[in-house]
Write an enzyme that holds these catalytic residues in place. Structure first.
Site, PDB file in Angstrom:
ATOM      1  N   GLU A 198     108.046  23.924  39.572  1.00 15.48           N
ATOM      2  CA  GLU A 198     108.547  23.306  40.793  1.00 15.48           C
ATOM      3  C   GLU A 198     107.407  22.887  41.702  1.00 15.48           C
ATOM      4  O   GLU A 198     106.275  23.353  41.584  1.00 15.48           O
ATOM      5  CB  GLU A 198     109.449  24.295  41.547  1.00 15.48           C
ATOM      6  CG  GLU A 198     110.675  24.735  40.772  1.00 15.48           C
ATOM      7  CD  GLU A 198     111.467  25.782  41.520  1.00 15.48           C
ATOM      8  OE1 GLU A 198     111.106  26.099  42.668  1.00 15.48           O
ATOM      9  OE2 GLU A 198     112.446  26.296  40.968  1.00 15.48           O
ATOM     10  N   ASP A 252     109.674  25.536  51.181  1.00 18.75           N
ATOM     11  CA  ASP A 252     109.080  24.394  50.474  1.00 18.75           C
ATOM     12  C   ASP A 252     108.089  23.613  51.346  1.00 18.75           C
ATOM     13  O   ASP A 252     108.187  22.387  51.478  1.00 18.75           O
ATOM     14  CB  ASP A 252     110.180  23.439  49.986  1.00 18.75           C
ATOM     15  CG  ASP A 252     111.232  24.131  49.155  1.00 18.75           C
ATOM     16  OD1 ASP A 252     110.915  25.138  48.515  1.00 18.75           O
ATOM     17  OD2 ASP A 252     112.390  23.671  49.165  1.00 18.75           O
TER      18      ASP A 252
END
Length: 514
Positions: free
Chosen positions: A198, A23
């Site tokens: 996301e 991420d």
């Protein structure tokens, strides 16, 4: 993918942060000492949390510190495995840094989305300001006039299909740093039926506001998509080329998969780059977890083109205004460097680990099957490597040694105590901890070297006492140390463990490689 294919993973430069660094989010800061790029990653149940790296060239990264690095700042003691700190974003407004993040799970302390600030990326970072709203993966857009927009993603309030998500946008009060009440939903996916939008990020370029997001889940179907609008609140139009980057079309035999969760940054020379996550696997086992990769980006017809001319992650990207270097992060796995890059499960290493003249000492405690084991670790960064540490000594009644951990239900440990060497493991959520093998050894508990020679999903563990014959196990299967077998979002870490009711164990030279 065959083992011979896996052996060439991967280039000298990519991934730029190998191992469990998922991420990624990046920002650029221009100062009197030149341009720096700053990067932050998820850490889930590990502390210190949210590492901050910096780089001149986007290839070689230096660990500065962590956003969550002191008691009382965040409470992780009751989060589940692969719960905790999800999907941070880092931004800079010309004066100070901002990191927004989500704390998932836990029954003690605050949870949900929060924002923290710092004048220096190395810290100290403020205590969290909590956002009272649902959802995950928050981000912020800072406009040229200083106004800010908060955004994030959540399950759609009125879904058309299961696991449909939506991206919301709200003005962010620049004084309180709390999003205002008025909200606009701007995105529900580039593809009908797509799940889990996301890591949304808004950015401005040439009069447009771009929305960069991922969809398809964070595994094989992960993909990067782009939309644009005239305003942060839309309406947004999807790129006709969506998804702009994915490896799902390469099939499951591709050496790198799960490409997604990107962030964009412009270099001073006008070139554009993306950082994203992806996974290097061995026979479909992702021991290393999701790593940070670098991708060149160009612009055509007002849209970003990822990996132009290739359409997939490059082996050896050349960073901004610099030649390619061997992949960076020189702060990982350096013998004798101290505790700076060590992490622990749900608590700070400083709570039970201290530096000594010879190395470091652990206060013995619970084993790896427990929520807060006496275990400090570094990230595994290669699929063919040797990890090791020296055991200098331990108190009576303490079993001490080397462990590979994926979760409380997936780990492998080699420990020395009571005149014998044991290999223990947990192989799944419903499995008991088992002693798989007793190595034939009799003698004192140390000093000596404990090692694990990893070749993909096979590992041989060794005890090499300073006095006496070295002993080694047969090849052990470690394919359970990954998301495919145990679920979750992390990667394997290796480190020192000390199990006992009181007492200590002393170690040195926790590292990987030759």
């Amino acid at each position: 993918m065959t083992e011979s294919q896996s052996a060439v993973l991967w280039g000298d430069s990519n991934p730029v942060l190998p191992g469990f660094y998922p991420d990624p989010s990046v920002c650029r800061v221009d100062g009197e000492d030149g341009t720096w790029f700053y990067l932050v990653n998820s850490t889930f149940e590990y502390l210190p949390g949210l590492p901050i790296h910096r780089s001149r060239d986007l290839i070689t990264w230096e660990l500065l510190g962590h956003v969550i690095d002191r008691p009382g700042q965040i409470e992780l003691s009751t989060v589940a495995d692969s719960g905790g700190l999800f999907a941070p974003t880092i931004r800079h407004d010309g004066t100070r840094f901002y990191v927004v993040c989500t704390l998932v799970g836990g029954v003690e302390g605050a949870s949900g989305n929060f924002i923290v600030t710092a004048d220096d990326a190395a810290g100290p970072w403020s205590d969290p300001i909590w956002w009272q709203m649902d959802g995950i993966d928050p981000s912020i857009l800072i406009e040229a006039d200083g106004s800010m927009w908060a955004h994030g993603t959540r399950l759609a309030l009125e879904p058309e299909w299961a696991q449909q998500t939506e991206v919301w946008v709200r003005r962010l009060n620049t004084q309180t740093l709390i999003p205002e009440a008025e909200e606009t939903v701007v995105w529900t996916g580039a593809v009908r039926g797509a799940v889990w939008a996301e890591g949304p990020h808004l950015l401005q370029r040439d009069g447009f506001v771009y929305l960069l997001a991922a969809e398809g889940g964070t595994s094989f179907h992960h993909a990067i998509v782009v939309a644009r609008a005239d305003s942060p609140v839309g309406p947004f139009t999807g790129n006709p080329s969506n998804p702009v980057l994915t490896h799902r079309n390469l099939g499951r035999a591709a050496p790198v998969s799960n490409v997604g969760h990107a962030d964009l940054v412009e270099a001073p020379d006008g070139s554009w780059w993306a950082v994203c996550l992806a996974t290097r696997a061995w026979n479909d086992c992702d021991l290393l977890g999701r790593e940070t990769f670098l991708v060149p980006v160009t612009w055509e017809d007002g849209w970003p083109v990822f990996a132009p001319g290739e359409g997939q992650l490059p082996l050896n990207p050349v960073g901004f205004a610099a030649p390619a270097h061997p992949r960076g992060n020189t702060t990982e796995a350096v013998p004798g460097q101290g505790l700076a890059d060590m992490i622990a499960v749900r608590r700070s290493p400083e709570e039970f680990c201290s530096e000594t003249a010879a190395g470091f000492q652990l206060k013995a405690g619970q084993g790896l099957e427990h929520a807060a084991p006496a275990f400090v670790a570094r990230r595994l960064v290669d699929l063919t490597t040797r990890v090791q540490l020296r055991l200098l000594g331990a108190s009576d009644g303490v079993r001490a040694g080397l462990a590979l951990r994926y979760s409380a239900t997936a780990w492998l440990a080699i420990t020395v105590g009571n005149g014998r060497v044991e290999i223990t493991e947990a192989r799944g959520r419903d499995a008991e901890v088992t002693t798989t093998q007793l190595l034939s050894y009799s003698g004192e508990r140390g000093p000596g070297t404990l090692a694990c020679e990893i070749n993909g999903t096979d590992a041989v563990v060794l005890w090499e006492p300073d006095e006496g014959e070295a002993v080694a196990s047969a090849a052990l299967d470690i394919s359970h140390l990954c998301a495919k077998h145990d679920g979750g979002f992390v990667g394997v870490v290796f480190g020192a463990v000390a199990v006992g009711d009181g007492g200590t164990a002393d170690f040195s030279d926790l590292h990987q490689g030759a």
